[in-house]
Design an enzyme around this catalytic site. Structure first.
Site, mmCIF file in Angstrom:
data_model
loop_
_atom_site.group_PDB
_atom_site.id
_atom_site.type_symbol
_atom_site.label_atom_id
_atom_site.label_comp_id
_atom_site.label_asym_id
_atom_site.label_seq_id
_atom_site.Cartn_x
_atom_site.Cartn_y
_atom_site.Cartn_z
ATOM 1 N N ASP A 95 92.318 26.121 55.477
ATOM 2 C CA ASP A 95 93.161 24.969 55.815
ATOM 3 C C ASP A 95 92.417 23.831 56.495
ATOM 4 O OD1 ASP A 95 92.600 26.096 58.259
ATOM 5 O OD2 ASP A 95 94.609 26.886 58.590
ATOM 6 N N GLU A 117 93.553 32.522 50.730
ATOM 7 C CA GLU A 117 94.358 32.464 51.966
ATOM 8 C C GLU A 117 95.459 31.401 51.843
ATOM 9 O OE1 GLU A 117 93.194 31.047 56.067
ATOM 10 O OE2 GLU A 117 92.804 33.168 56.352
ATOM 11 N N GLU A 131 95.919 21.391 60.141
ATOM 12 C CA GLU A 131 95.805 22.541 59.235
ATOM 13 C C GLU A 131 97.087 22.869 58.492
ATOM 14 O OE1 GLU A 131 94.568 22.392 62.264
ATOM 15 O OE2 GLU A 131 92.416 22.709 62.001
ATOM 16 N N HIS A 207 89.480 26.199 70.516
ATOM 17 C CA HIS A 207 88.877 25.020 69.881
ATOM 18 C C HIS A 207 89.882 24.119 69.185
ATOM 19 C CE1 HIS A 207 89.414 27.597 66.359
ATOM 20 N NE2 HIS A 207 89.411 26.481 65.662
ATOM 21 N N ARG A 209 92.340 21.493 67.614
ATOM 22 C CA ARG A 209 92.498 20.053 67.822
ATOM 23 C C ARG A 209 93.708 19.738 68.704
ATOM 24 N NH1 ARG A 209 89.972 15.857 64.466
ATOM 25 N NH2 ARG A 209 88.560 17.447 63.665
ATOM 26 N N HIS A 240 83.005 26.674 71.690
ATOM 27 C CA HIS A 240 82.886 25.899 70.445
ATOM 28 C C HIS A 240 82.014 24.661 70.683
ATOM 29 C CE1 HIS A 240 84.252 23.305 67.112
ATOM 30 N NE2 HIS A 240 84.714 24.400 66.529
HETATM 31 C C1 UD1 Z 1 87.451 22.642 62.157
HETATM 32 C C2 UD1 Z 1 88.718 22.752 61.315
HETATM 33 C C3 UD1 Z 1 89.602 23.861 61.869
HETATM 34 C C4 UD1 Z 1 88.849 25.157 62.052
HETATM 35 C C5 UD1 Z 1 87.623 24.890 62.914
HETATM 36 C C6 UD1 Z 1 86.808 26.134 63.125
HETATM 37 C C7 UD1 Z 1 89.542 20.649 60.328
HETATM 38 C C8 UD1 Z 1 90.413 19.467 60.509
HETATM 39 N N1 UD1 Z 1 89.476 21.528 61.361
HETATM 40 O O1 UD1 Z 1 87.852 22.161 63.448
HETATM 41 O O2 UD1 Z 1 90.675 24.067 60.972
HETATM 42 O O3 UD1 Z 1 89.666 26.107 62.701
HETATM 43 O O4 UD1 Z 1 86.835 23.884 62.265
HETATM 44 O O5 UD1 Z 1 85.773 25.906 64.026
HETATM 45 O O6 UD1 Z 1 88.948 20.780 59.291
HETATM 46 N N2 UD1 Z 1 80.324 20.407 66.052
HETATM 47 C C9 UD1 Z 1 78.955 20.516 66.229
HETATM 48 N N3 UD1 Z 1 78.299 21.510 65.515
HETATM 49 C C10 UD1 Z 1 78.924 22.350 64.656
HETATM 50 C C11 UD1 Z 1 80.311 22.216 64.506
HETATM 51 C C12 UD1 Z 1 80.998 21.247 65.193
HETATM 52 O O7 UD1 Z 1 78.355 19.785 66.982
HETATM 53 O O8 UD1 Z 1 78.269 23.210 64.050
HETATM 54 C C13 UD1 Z 1 81.089 19.351 66.803
HETATM 55 C C14 UD1 Z 1 80.968 17.956 66.218
HETATM 56 O O9 UD1 Z 1 80.851 17.068 67.260
HETATM 57 C C15 UD1 Z 1 82.274 17.726 65.492
HETATM 58 C C16 UD1 Z 1 83.218 18.494 66.388
HETATM 59 O O10 UD1 Z 1 82.474 19.651 66.789
HETATM 60 O O11 UD1 Z 1 82.584 16.374 65.397
HETATM 61 C C17 UD1 Z 1 84.516 18.919 65.761
HETATM 62 O O12 UD1 Z 1 84.294 19.491 64.467
HETATM 63 P P1 UD1 Z 1 85.384 19.286 63.292
HETATM 64 O O13 UD1 Z 1 84.833 19.910 62.067
HETATM 65 O O14 UD1 Z 1 85.827 17.876 63.253
HETATM 66 O O15 UD1 Z 1 86.663 20.069 63.791
HETATM 67 P P2 UD1 Z 1 86.839 21.476 64.459
HETATM 68 O O16 UD1 Z 1 87.608 21.239 65.692
HETATM 69 O O17 UD1 Z 1 85.588 22.252 64.547
#
Ligand code: UD1
Length: 379
Positions: A95, A117, A131, A207, A209, A240
């Protein structure tokens, strides 16, 4: 036939890995992977562990980018790959924004989509956000909806999704969990290796949103209070990488004696830890599925869950993100052995470890490579 697997975040990679492995062993299928790398470090960790080398990597992650950018950059990048590879089927999982963008751009290119899923519903478009609507839209766009449970199948039917597109498989996360649980290896993370595992351990993860801001603040404050009330319990929190999560956790919890703040764990380390914890406090979807299979109670740090099966099975409790509610729910499990023993019966409402086999068999059948219609998961 050619299958293109599209994924981009850590949980999608964990849940796609068993299926990617299974498809790579099918002689009649050429299976390739395109990662959007919506997560960079956290995705690469999983790719390494499962030894998956994607054919394409869109590398779209930048810090704190808005959802529109994630979706737009995924769609643009995937269009080029779809044009070049002309797959017969695109598989997406879960999602995330990668999931929806992968399905929508395949649909625009008139390529059939399979959604692994499918059919999870919380009923609230803002919980989890985005999601809930990501998965509803992906279900509508998909020609094959691989529903993990009978409950998710019913959700799809309620949304008028064609019954002929639905196949109940169990969740591939249980396939991944079962494989990882067989390993007797020591954890790779040195803090885990040196940790005292004789006492009780509480795993904390957060983690979401919709929890960023007040939610994460409350969760950390609740953990701080709990760590004061239960001095004999060790609270282990792999944080996270989202800066909005990292900074809050560090500000509130750093320096406490019985709180261990860690960088994100590799999947095998997370499974090692799950096997040793007493309870989990989490807003993650995957942990709500994995922990019950290991008999570990979960206090869900969200107002609603799209995974009610374990709540019904009596191993998961939805607490929300109010400080007192978290403290009460966790405190009761930590101080009432009778209640704890009721919550810690292991239950497997999400799968039997054979979801990937069923999905692969169904694809083989639907594309005419096998005459035998596979059976759905009966749970
Ligand atoms: C995303 C998914 C969520 C999932 C989650 C698992 C969307 C909208 N959300 O949320 O459904 O449950 O992943 O973790 O698709 N970042 C890093 N390094 C990484 C990963 C993330 O630095 O390896 C930081 C970045 O600054 C990024 C922020 O985390 O901008 C948020 O990542 P993002 O993919 O936007 O959303 P998640 O909250 O991780």
């Amino acid at each position: 036939m050619k299958i293109l697997n599209v994924f981009g975040t850590r949980p999608e990679a964990i849940k796609m890995a068993p299926l990617v492995k299974k498809l790579s062993r099918e002689k009649k299928i050429k299976s390739i992977c395109a990662v959007t790398a919506q997560h960079r470090q956290m995705l690469d960790q999983v790719l390494d562990i499962f030894r998956i080398k994607p054919e394409y990597d869109l590398n779209i992650m930048t810090e704190n980018q808005p959802l529109q950018h994630i979706a737009a950059r995924c769609m643009e990048g995937l269009l080029k790959i779809y044009k070049k590879e002309k797959p017969d089927l695109v598989l997406v999982q879960g999602d995330t924004s990668t999931t929806l963008a992968g399905a929508l751009s395949a649909h625009y290119s008139r390529i059939p989509v399979g959604h692994v899923e499918a059919g999870l519903r919380s009923g609230d478009p803002f919980n989890p956000f985005p999601e809930e609507n990501n998965r509803r839209l992906t279900d509508i766009l998909s020609d094959f909806n691989f529903a993990p449970t009978r409950h998710s199948r019913e959700n799809l039917l309620k949304d008028n999704i064609a019954e002929s597109s639905i196949f109940v498989t169990g969740n591939t996360v249980i396939d991944a969990l079962m494989e990882a649980s067989r390993s007797a290896a020591e954890p790779e993370n040195s803090a885990l290796r040196n940790m005292d595992t004789k006492g009780r351990i509480v795993l904390v993860t957060a983690h979401r949103r919709e929890n960023i801001g007040q939610g994460i603040e409350n969760i950390c404050r609740a953990v701080k209070k709990l760590s004061g009330q239960f001095k004999d319990v060790l609270f282990v929190y792999p944080v996270h990488m989202n800066p909005a999560v990292k900074n809050t956790a560090a500000r509130i919890l750093r320096g406490r004696k019985n709180v261990l703040l860690l960088t994100p764990l590799s999947y095998p380390d997370m499974v090692w830890l799950l096997q040793r914890v007493y309870i989990c406090l989490s807003d993650s979807g995957g942990i709500q599925e994995e922990a019950p299979a290991l008999g570990k109670p979960v206090v869900v740090l969200r107002k609603v869950t799209e995974r009610p099966e374990a709540v019904e099975a009596g191993t998961v409790r939805v607490a929300g993100t109010d400080i007192d509610d978290i403290i009460n729910a966790a405190g009761e499990l930590l101080s009432d052995p009778e209640l704890y023993s009721r919550f810690s019966r292991s239950a497997n409402p999400y799968g039997d470890g054979k979801a990937s086999d069923r999905i692969a068999a169904y694809i083989m059948y639907k594309f005419g490579f096998s005459q035998e219609e596979p059976e759905q998961w009966k749970m």
